[in-house]
Design a protein around this motif. Sequence first.
Motif, mmCIF file in Angstrom:
data_model
loop_
_atom_site.group_PDB
_atom_site.id
_atom_site.type_symbol
_atom_site.label_atom_id
_atom_site.label_comp_id
_atom_site.label_asym_id
_atom_site.label_seq_id
_atom_site.Cartn_x
_atom_site.Cartn_y
_atom_site.Cartn_z
ATOM 1 N N TYR A 70 2.363 -1.826 -2.145
ATOM 2 C CA TYR A 70 3.819 -1.800 -1.942
ATOM 3 C C TYR A 70 4.477 -0.483 -2.329
ATOM 4 C CZ TYR A 70 2.896 -6.794 -1.673
ATOM 5 O OH TYR A 70 2.393 -8.015 -1.331
ATOM 6 N N ASP A 197 15.580 -1.904 9.100
ATOM 7 C CA ASP A 197 14.156 -2.166 9.322
ATOM 8 C C ASP A 197 13.544 -1.460 10.535
ATOM 9 O OD1 ASP A 197 11.673 -3.225 9.047
ATOM 10 O OD2 ASP A 197 12.243 -5.306 9.459
ATOM 11 N N GLN A 224 8.205 2.022 -0.039
ATOM 12 C CA GLN A 224 8.720 1.968 1.323
ATOM 13 C C GLN A 224 9.640 0.750 1.435
ATOM 14 O OE1 GLN A 224 7.941 4.600 3.527
ATOM 15 N NE2 GLN A 224 5.828 4.239 4.149
ATOM 16 N N ALA A 225 9.745 0.197 2.644
ATOM 17 C CA ALA A 225 10.764 -0.836 2.855
ATOM 18 C C ALA A 225 10.597 -2.065 1.946
ATOM 19 C CB ALA A 225 10.779 -1.265 4.318
ATOM 20 N N ILE A 226 9.373 -2.581 1.828
ATOM 21 C CA ILE A 226 9.213 -3.803 1.015
ATOM 22 C C ILE A 226 9.608 -3.521 -0.441
ATOM 23 C CG2 ILE A 226 7.531 -5.479 0.103
ATOM 24 C CD1 ILE A 226 6.173 -5.463 2.825
ATOM 25 N N TRP A 229 13.403 -3.426 -0.588
ATOM 26 C CA TRP A 229 14.023 -4.759 -0.544
ATOM 27 C C TRP A 229 13.860 -5.467 -1.900
ATOM 28 C CZ3 TRP A 229 10.991 -5.194 4.604
ATOM 29 C CH2 TRP A 229 11.714 -4.567 5.627
ATOM 30 N N ARG A 258 8.798 -11.469 6.434
ATOM 31 C CA ARG A 258 8.738 -10.156 5.771
ATOM 32 C C ARG A 258 9.515 -10.192 4.457
ATOM 33 N NH1 ARG A 258 11.017 -7.198 10.931
ATOM 34 N NH2 ARG A 258 9.856 -8.961 11.742
ATOM 35 N N LYS A 261 7.364 -11.582 1.703
ATOM 36 C CA LYS A 261 6.515 -10.547 1.093
ATOM 37 C C LYS A 261 7.327 -9.841 -0.008
ATOM 38 C CE LYS A 261 5.114 -9.455 5.922
ATOM 39 N NZ LYS A 261 4.336 -10.521 6.406
ATOM 40 N N ALA A 262 8.557 -9.448 0.372
ATOM 41 C CA ALA A 262 9.399 -8.721 -0.595
ATOM 42 C C ALA A 262 9.773 -9.607 -1.785
ATOM 43 C CB ALA A 262 10.657 -8.194 0.105
ATOM 44 N N PHE A 304 4.345 -1.930 11.624
ATOM 45 C CA PHE A 304 5.408 -1.672 10.643
ATOM 46 C C PHE A 304 4.967 -0.584 9.665
ATOM 47 C CE2 PHE A 304 5.526 -6.211 11.859
ATOM 48 C CZ PHE A 304 6.755 -6.243 12.501
ATOM 49 N N HIS A 306 6.426 1.484 8.098
ATOM 50 C CA HIS A 306 7.390 1.793 7.021
ATOM 51 C C HIS A 306 7.477 0.693 5.972
ATOM 52 C CE1 HIS A 306 9.260 -0.735 9.993
ATOM 53 N NE2 HIS A 306 10.311 -0.936 9.226
ATOM 54 N N TRP A 307 6.622 -0.330 6.030
ATOM 55 C CA TRP A 307 6.740 -1.426 5.060
ATOM 56 C C TRP A 307 5.949 -1.175 3.784
ATOM 57 C CZ3 TRP A 307 6.228 -6.761 8.029
ATOM 58 C CH2 TRP A 307 7.370 -6.950 8.823
#
Length: 418
Positions: A70, A197, A224-226, A229, A258, A261-262, A304, A306-307
């Motif tokens: 992550y 996103d 990154q994104a996750i 968030w 998603r 996950k976050a 994805f 960027h996640w």
Amino acid sequence: MKRESGLLVLCFVTVLAFSQQNANYDESKVPSYVLPELLKCENGESVTTVEQWENKRRPELLDLFGRHMYGTIPAEKINVSYDIVSENREALGGKATSKQVRFTFSNGDKKNEAYLLLFIPNKPKGKVPIIVGYNFKGNHSTTTDTMIIYSPALCLALEPGSPDWVRGSQASRWSYDLIIDRGYAIATMCYHDIFPDKPELKDHSVISLFSGYNSQKTDPAEWQAIGAWAWGSSRIVDFLEGEEKIDTNKIAIMGHSRQGKAALWAGAIDPRFQIVFSNESGCGGAALFRRKYGETAEIINFKFPHWFCVNFRQYNDKEEKLPVDQHQLLALIAPRKVYVASAEGDRWSDPKGEFLSAYHAGPVYKLYGLSTIESDEMPGLHAPIMEDIGYHIRAGKHDVTEYDWKCYLDFADKHFKK
Ligand code: GTR
């Protein structure tokens, strides 16, 4: 549509269809695998006490998930201010008070805004537990209430004229009446406000506010994104700590897909989340990577990019080399409670892998003397398990339904109202 862009879309759809076809849905083709040990430190030392778990193994696993999956969240604190921009004591037919809160994240001249939508039951008079969760299509999509302000990042993330601009388009996923009737407050924010996103929108995410952010260069273990968030949901908790009616010892987080996950990652890193509800979080969420069933590391990193952190890409089609697997993520939440939910029709998320992860997190809960899922046989449909770890699988497709909420509220009652 121009010819070139038509071609591009066609290429993208073909690659996507190809990658989804590549997913395995045949149980007999699930490779045999050995899960990384929960209760053995990297130096081979066995963990037999809560002290060893908390002081040694748990920090080790947190670090591994950060560096390999992550990304690591910076220790830097940026400014966050909150302004209550509306308050309605007669919301939801008079049974709740709604508030809309503008969050301003800033660092020097740069700033981002996000809006939190909060419903608090008017009864009982005292403090109430709360469930926090991101929505996908804007606060306005969760209810038909015309007072709700459009979430700021939507203009970046949604097409003009898209049906997602319609109020209440996702209301079926937000059982506000049920939640309020059961005595819980609920807070939601659009996840795009934290990280819109799309890979090309990182410059508009909260990550871009941190010192050292370089839009041209991403370090291998950079968040990154996750990660963003998860970080954002902790900022929601910071705000809730100042809300008189909220019982801050009873904060749960619910995330779908998603956002599941976050939510799991948020629950692992922020002990203020007392319960984590993972709704069909699948690959990179609750599902065990080593089963390679449904969505895989390679597919998710391709679709994805960027996640997850850049380091994670080295495990494309090499899940067995990952130093962690997802039962360990769930175990990081202990002794706080975790509940995993699957849907029968959501094979992409690998329901069995989600279940087994919850099952294999058990040994850490046992260290704390807590109750776990006792059998590795999946329960039948609509037969929720409600121990200190919870699980259900329901009929139907990938979605959030009233049935899911009912189970979450039953589980929360069991732990918050005893
Ligand atoms: C899918 C993705 C899944 C899941 C899902 C969602 O396209 O492959 O990992 O996150 O989106 O968030 O609805």
